[in-house]
Design a protein around this motif. Structure first.
Motif, mmCIF file in Angstrom:
data_model
loop_
_atom_site.group_PDB
_atom_site.id
_atom_site.type_symbol
_atom_site.label_atom_id
_atom_site.label_comp_id
_atom_site.label_asym_id
_atom_site.label_seq_id
_atom_site.Cartn_x
_atom_site.Cartn_y
_atom_site.Cartn_z
ATOM 1 N N LEU A 1 12.054 -2.225 1.516
ATOM 2 C CA LEU A 1 11.196 -1.235 2.147
ATOM 3 C C LEU A 1 10.619 -1.829 3.423
ATOM 4 O O LEU A 1 10.145 -2.964 3.409
ATOM 5 N N PHE A 2 10.682 -1.060 4.519
ATOM 6 C CA PHE A 2 10.143 -1.537 5.787
ATOM 7 C C PHE A 2 9.244 -0.493 6.412
ATOM 8 O O PHE A 2 9.582 0.692 6.479
ATOM 9 N N SER B 1 0.838 -1.201 0.000
ATOM 10 C CA SER B 1 0.000 0.000 0.000
ATOM 11 C C SER B 1 0.873 1.251 0.000
ATOM 12 O O SER B 1 1.986 1.256 0.519
ATOM 13 N N ALA B 2 0.361 2.322 -0.597
ATOM 14 C CA ALA B 2 1.079 3.603 -0.590
ATOM 15 C C ALA B 2 1.257 4.046 0.852
ATOM 16 O O ALA B 2 0.366 3.857 1.683
ATOM 17 N N ARG B 3 2.422 4.609 1.181
ATOM 18 C CA ARG B 3 2.679 4.965 2.580
ATOM 19 C C ARG B 3 3.714 6.068 2.726
ATOM 20 O O ARG B 3 4.389 6.423 1.778
ATOM 21 N N THR B 4 3.817 6.534 3.946
ATOM 22 C CA THR B 4 4.809 7.533 4.324
ATOM 23 C C THR B 4 5.485 7.067 5.610
ATOM 24 O O THR B 4 4.970 6.176 6.284
ATOM 25 N N ARG C 1 -0.204 1.788 11.296
ATOM 26 C CA ARG C 1 1.239 1.614 11.148
ATOM 27 C C ARG C 1 1.500 0.241 10.566
ATOM 28 O O ARG C 1 0.833 -0.726 10.916
ATOM 29 N N GLN C 2 2.477 0.179 9.681
ATOM 30 C CA GLN C 2 2.830 -1.081 9.035
ATOM 31 C C GLN C 2 4.166 -1.579 9.577
ATOM 32 O O GLN C 2 5.052 -0.786 9.868
ATOM 33 N N ALA C 3 4.328 -2.875 9.711
ATOM 34 C CA ALA C 3 5.577 -3.477 10.164
ATOM 35 C C ALA C 3 5.982 -4.590 9.194
ATOM 36 O O ALA C 3 6.516 -5.603 9.577
ATOM 37 N N ASP C 4 5.707 -4.349 7.902
ATOM 38 C CA ASP C 4 6.019 -5.346 6.893
ATOM 39 C C ASP C 4 7.286 -4.952 6.135
ATOM 40 O O ASP C 4 7.766 -3.831 6.226
ATOM 41 N N ILE C 5 7.826 -5.895 5.384
ATOM 42 C CA ILE C 5 9.013 -5.636 4.575
ATOM 43 C C ILE C 5 8.744 -6.113 3.159
ATOM 44 O O ILE C 5 8.095 -7.140 2.948
ATOM 45 N N VAL D 1 11.120 3.184 5.656
ATOM 46 C CA VAL D 1 12.569 3.164 5.479
ATOM 47 C C VAL D 1 12.875 2.318 4.249
ATOM 48 O O VAL D 1 12.300 1.252 4.068
ATOM 49 N N VAL D 2 13.789 2.813 3.409
ATOM 50 C CA VAL D 2 14.220 2.052 2.229
ATOM 51 C C VAL D 2 15.732 1.920 2.269
ATOM 52 O O VAL D 2 16.447 2.889 2.501
#
Length: 71
Positions: free
Chosen positions: A48-49, A32-35, A57-61, A38-39
């Motif tokens: 991307l994490f 999903s698009a996000r802000t 909040r996302q905690a995926d990689i 970290v890349v």
């Protein structure tokens, strides 16, 4: 998902390469698009994490291969 990558662009008056943003075609499971993410670049891949997509909040990689343009 919009993925922009800055690739070298040469100019006849430039001693060093210039850069230009491009939107390459890509395939695979796109996140999903996000802000706030970290890349990290390693070898021929971008990792991307995390970040937030505005709802949680996302905690995926995710991993993008710059040779195959696939996630």
């Amino acid at each position: 998902m919009v993925c922009h990558i800055q690739l070298p662009l040469t100019h006849r008056h430039a001693a060093t390469p210039l850069f230009q943003w491009e939107k390459p075609e890509n395939s695979g499971d796109v996140y999903s698009a996000r802000t706030g993410h970290v890349v990290v670049h390693h070898d021929d891949q971008f990792f991307l994490f995390g970040g937030t997509d505005g709802s949680a909040r996302q905690a995926d990689i995710h991993c993008f291969n710059i040779n195959t343009h696939s996630w």
